[in-house]
Design an enzyme around this catalytic site. Structure first.
Site, PDB file in Angstrom:
ATOM      1  N   GLY A 113      30.609  60.871  96.345  1.00  0.00           N
ATOM      2  CA  GLY A 113      31.219  61.075  97.811  1.00  0.00           C
ATOM      3  C   GLY A 113      31.357  62.635  98.255  1.00  0.00           C
ATOM      4  O   GLY A 113      31.267  62.873  99.104  1.00  0.00           O
ATOM      5  N   ASN A 165      28.918  68.190  91.526  1.00  0.00           N
ATOM      6  CA  ASN A 165      28.688  69.623  92.073  1.00  0.00           C
ATOM      7  C   ASN A 165      29.887  70.100  92.815  1.00  0.00           C
ATOM      8  O   ASN A 165      30.854  69.183  93.129  1.00  0.00           O
ATOM      9  CB  ASN A 165      27.453  69.752  92.571  1.00  0.00           C
ATOM     10  N   ASP A 171      24.165  72.231  94.013  1.00  0.00           N
ATOM     11  CA  ASP A 171      24.148  71.127  93.649  1.00  0.00           C
ATOM     12  C   ASP A 171      23.674  70.707  92.437  1.00  0.00           C
ATOM     13  O   ASP A 171      23.072  69.596  92.024  1.00  0.00           O
ATOM     14  CB  ASP A 171      23.213  70.262  94.667  1.00  0.00           C
ATOM     15  N   LYS A 208      20.690  68.472  85.999  1.00  0.00           N
ATOM     16  CA  LYS A 208      19.641  69.060  87.053  1.00  0.00           C
ATOM     17  C   LYS A 208      19.417  70.480  86.937  1.00  0.00           C
ATOM     18  O   LYS A 208      18.175  70.878  87.393  1.00  0.00           O
ATOM     19  CB  LYS A 208      20.722  69.015  88.282  1.00  0.00           C
ATOM     20  N   ASN A 214      16.968  63.792  86.663  1.00  0.00           N
ATOM     21  CA  ASN A 214      18.014  63.418  87.905  1.00  0.00           C
ATOM     22  C   ASN A 214      18.527  62.034  87.301  1.00  0.00           C
ATOM     23  O   ASN A 214      18.764  62.233  85.914  1.00  0.00           O
ATOM     24  CB  ASN A 214      17.282  63.012  89.102  1.00  0.00           C
ATOM     25  N   CYS A 231      20.000  58.313 107.946  1.00  0.00           N
ATOM     26  CA  CYS A 231      19.038  57.583 108.131  1.00  0.00           C
ATOM     27  C   CYS A 231      17.979  57.895 107.009  1.00  0.00           C
ATOM     28  O   CYS A 231      17.520  56.794 106.842  1.00  0.00           O
ATOM     29  CB  CYS A 231      18.457  57.602 109.596  1.00  0.00           C
ATOM     30  N   HIS A 250      15.665  55.044 105.648  1.00  0.00           N
ATOM     31  CA  HIS A 250      14.515  54.800 106.444  1.00  0.00           C
ATOM     32  C   HIS A 250      13.432  55.935 106.319  1.00  0.00           C
ATOM     33  O   HIS A 250      12.266  55.736 106.836  1.00  0.00           O
ATOM     34  CB  HIS A 250      14.859  54.540 107.685  1.00  0.00           C
ATOM     35  N   MET A 295      22.439  46.725 106.489  1.00  0.00           N
ATOM     36  CA  MET A 295      22.291  47.801 107.588  1.00  0.00           C
ATOM     37  C   MET A 295      23.853  48.154 108.085  1.00  0.00           C
ATOM     38  O   MET A 295      24.435  47.405 108.819  1.00  0.00           O
ATOM     39  CB  MET A 295      21.334  47.503 108.860  1.00  0.00           C
TER      40      MET A 295
END
Length: 716
Positions: free
Chosen positions: A211, A290, A335, A362, A423, A633, A637, A676
């Protein structure tokens, strides 16, 4: 600089902090025990620590060592050509399979989507039970963390899983009925969610959270009683507000490596993935996240190492008390989390056996760390790196390229980018070959904070775009091409043994076996077995769908099986797999398997919607483009609506043609149960802007002039 006794922790903390001057310490140990091996608490712990018995795969990494290695050798390089499909099981069309299954006593367990648990007879493929925690009813804004659960754990007859709304659940492994659940996060609006696998040991189950990329979050890891769900301990990764006091001496030490008012922007450090339990030293190791926000100049404006960001932290397994840490990226600002695999083994170094921890995060360096002391043994680049020239073995600190910290408005192209040199896809260490097998990649990203008001920047709670304090601006010239490959790395010699190119889109994790085999799934839809010594492809199977999952291997009735979940969950890299037409299946193989899959459907040409009569407003479409990226999004998507298999291609849905239907889905949450999320904060003007962006993008695609990935894409 090492403390000598846990009882002298406060004195040791002062000794560690004194020379730091705002944090110059890469590693420190407080009360590090040299040998505290204990008898296993139960037969369960004995099984979970047994490297020689490959009958089961009960944990995310199989055993406590988390090596993602199985000693099974019934299937080997000599007979791999006889491997065939035994059975397949079709899954519903919704929900991510970006996860890893487990197997115990002939039963296969896995999750789909929002932690929906399945139990299947591993011999026949028959569904035994299914448990749905109904995350969609309670997740709210957290449903937008659409990665799904990446793994589960078995312990003493229960299956443990985390949910994105922050629960830890325990389900009876035989019946599928809920034994208990506990809320591990601090409420529906705290910005934390769970995607990682639980870790179990000696009657406890440990879980972290994610988060801190999206919300002002202070990371922590918690351990619970495996039978009751009662919390046993919690360790915070970064310090909170000094005026409120610190939870322990470790947080007091960490606070001296921060500047400014970091607690107001969260700090970050969420330990969302890799952990391990070490029976020899009775410790747990956590890989921390991170910084939050990414930009250290905003998060900690006076400098400092910012402990315990981007670190491996060793904790006492009983109490959660700090023992030692090693920080891969002091003052992290790209990151570069340290949440990738933590794998435990013994290597011969300088002619002597050393208990080590292997870590390929990473930032592109492969680390070998002494488990007893936390001291760095070696570190070398395993992918292309330009943020640092090397790691100084005397101090344990990176020798940084100052330009990589994007000090001026011109910004900097940094390698690796935030997708990392390695990753979340699991790597594997084979004690037979001495090699670590890494799904690796060469990546780059352009960083700049030009236009960011560093002094007054504030995160926006609930904003599901990135709260990073970095401008996602176009680079001055095209970034270096991304290259993805399977890398065999000799940790003792710190050099590559071999390398095999992979498709650009990320595939699944890798496992190695006693038969000198590697198994991995590809984004192109092939399930592949490689020779572990040479990297040569020995066998492959057309899975008819891309693979994001890690395979496992186990035995039932003395026969070795291999299982993988097929069904691609593209993130931002696009893929050839369509949400509605790709098959999502459990595939299980054994020597002599004769089953076949139904013929794959013929690839369908995209049927872009004809928005005849829709009066496009370019200004609104431009606003919608920015909102599309900021609202996250892209995660499902796809960049410029080019979905990668996780969600429908909006260019084919027609949803934007009706303002009323569009509002019911996005604003009211009509399709929450189908995965969704709702976006109740969007205004009618914002909904309208999104509609215009979708229409514009669809029309360009239909005309052959795709918008391409130039909108405010997520680069994670």
């Amino acid at each position: 600089m090492m403390g000598e006794a846990a009882t002298a922790m406060a004195r040791t903390v002062r000794a560690c902090v004194a020379p730091m001057a705002l944090g110059l310490l890469a590693a420190c140990s407080v009360g590090a025990r040299q040998d505290t091996q204990r008898e296993p608490s139960s037969a369960v712990d004995t099984m979970l620590g047994d490297e020689a018995d490959g009958a089961n795969w009960p944990l995310y990494g199989r055993t406590f060592s988390a090596n993602h290695f199985s000693p099974l050798k019934q299937i080997d390089t000599s007979n791999i050509g006889q491997l065939g499909l035994v059975w397949s099981y079709d899954l519903p069309d919704t929900g991510s399979l970006y996860t890893s299954p487990i197997a115990v006593d002939g039963v296969l367990y896995f999750v789909q989507g929002y932690s929906i648990l399945h139990a299947i007879d591993a011999r026949t493929g028959k569904l035994l039970w299914k448990y749905d925690p109904q995350v969609w009813k309670v997740a709210g804004v957290k449903q937008r963390a659409a990665w799904g659960s990446r793994g589960i754990a078995w312990y003493d007859g229960r299956i443990y899983a985390g949910t994105i709304d922050g629960r830890l659940i325990a389900v009876d492994a035989k019946t599928g009925k809920l034994d208990w659940e506990t809320q591990t996060t601090e409420g529906p609006n705290d910005g934390r969610y769970i995607t990682g696998a639980p870790w179990v040991f000696r009657g406890k189950v440990m879980i972290g959270h994610g988060g801190s990329d999206f919300n002002p979050v202070r990371g922590y890891v918690s351990a619970y009683d495996a039978k009751t769900g009662k919390r046993a301990w919690r360790f915070y990764v970064v310090p909170g507000d000094p005026k409120k006091g610190f939870e322990d001496e470790a947080m007091a030490m960490a606070a001296r490596t921060w500047t400014g008012e970091w607690w107001k922007v969260g700090g970050g450090g969420a330990p969302w993935n890799a952990m391990a339990y070490d029976p020899k030293y009775h410790r747990v190791y956590i890989g921390t996240g991170n910084g939050g926000p990414w930009n250290a100049k905003v998060r900690s404006p006076g400098g400092g190492d910012n402990l315990f960001l981007s670190s491996i932290v060793a904790l006492d397994a009983d109490t959660g008390k700090y023992i030692w840490h090693y920080q891969t990226n002091p003052g992290e600002t790209w990151d570069y989390n340290a949440a990738m695999d933590i794998e435990l083994t013994t290597l011969t170094i300088d002619g002597k056996p050393r208990d080590v921890l292997l870590h390929a995060p990473k930032n592109g360096f492969f680390y070998v760390i002494d488990r007893a002391t936390g001291k760095l043994i070696s570190a070398e680049k395993f992918v292309k790196v330009n943020w640092a020239s090397r790691i100084d073995l005397k101090t344990g600190r990176p020798v940084e390229n100052p330009a990589a910290r994007y000090p001026g408005p011109e910004g900097a192209v940094v390698m690796p980018g935030p997708m990392g040199g390695h990753n979340v896809q699991p790597m594997s260490f084979s004690p037979l070959t001495g090699l670590t097998y890494i799904p690796a990649q060469d990546t780059a990203n352009f960083y700049t904070d030009a236009g960011v008001d560093r002094q007054h920047w504030k995160p926006v709670m609930g904003r599901m775009g990135y709260n990073v304090a970095i401008t996602f601006a176009k680079p001055p010239k095209p970034l270096p091409k991304r290259e993805t490959f399977l890398l065999a790395w000799d940790a003792a010699k710190q050099r590559a043994a071999w390398r095999v190119p992979l498709p650009v889109n990320s595939g699944g994790g890798v496992i190695s076996t006693g038969g000198n085999l590697l198994f991995a799934g590809s984004s192109e839809g092939r399930f592949i077995a490689y020779d572990a010594r040479s990297g040569k492809t020995l066998w492959s199977f057309d899975a008819q769908a891309g693979i994001s999952s890690e395979p496992i291997t186990y035995t039932v009735g003395g026969q070795q099986y291999v299982t993988v979940l097929a069904g691609y969950r593209g993130i931002v890299d696009g893929s050839p797999w369509d949400y509605r037409t790709q098959r999502r299946r459990v595939l299980t193989f054994a020597i002599g398997g004769k089953a076949v899959l139904p013929p794959a459907p013929e690839p369908q040409k995209k049927q872009f919607v004809d928005y005849a009569g829709f009066a496009l407003d370019e200004a609104k479409a431009g606003q919608g483009e920015k909102l599309y990226g900021a609202s996250r999004c892209t995660s499902c998507h796809g960049v410029a609506l080019q979905a990668g298999g996780m969600a429908p291609d909006l260019r084919e849905s027609g949803i934007a043609g009706s303002a009323e239907a569009f509002a019911q889905v996005l604003h009211e949450g009509l399709l929450r149960e189908q995965g969704m999320p709702a976006f109740p904060e969007l205004t009618s003007q914002e909904l309208e802007a999104l509609r215009h962006y979708i229409v514009r993008t669809t029309r360009k695609a239909a005309s052959g002039a795709d918008e391409g990935p130039h909108d405010e894409e997520l680069r994670h």
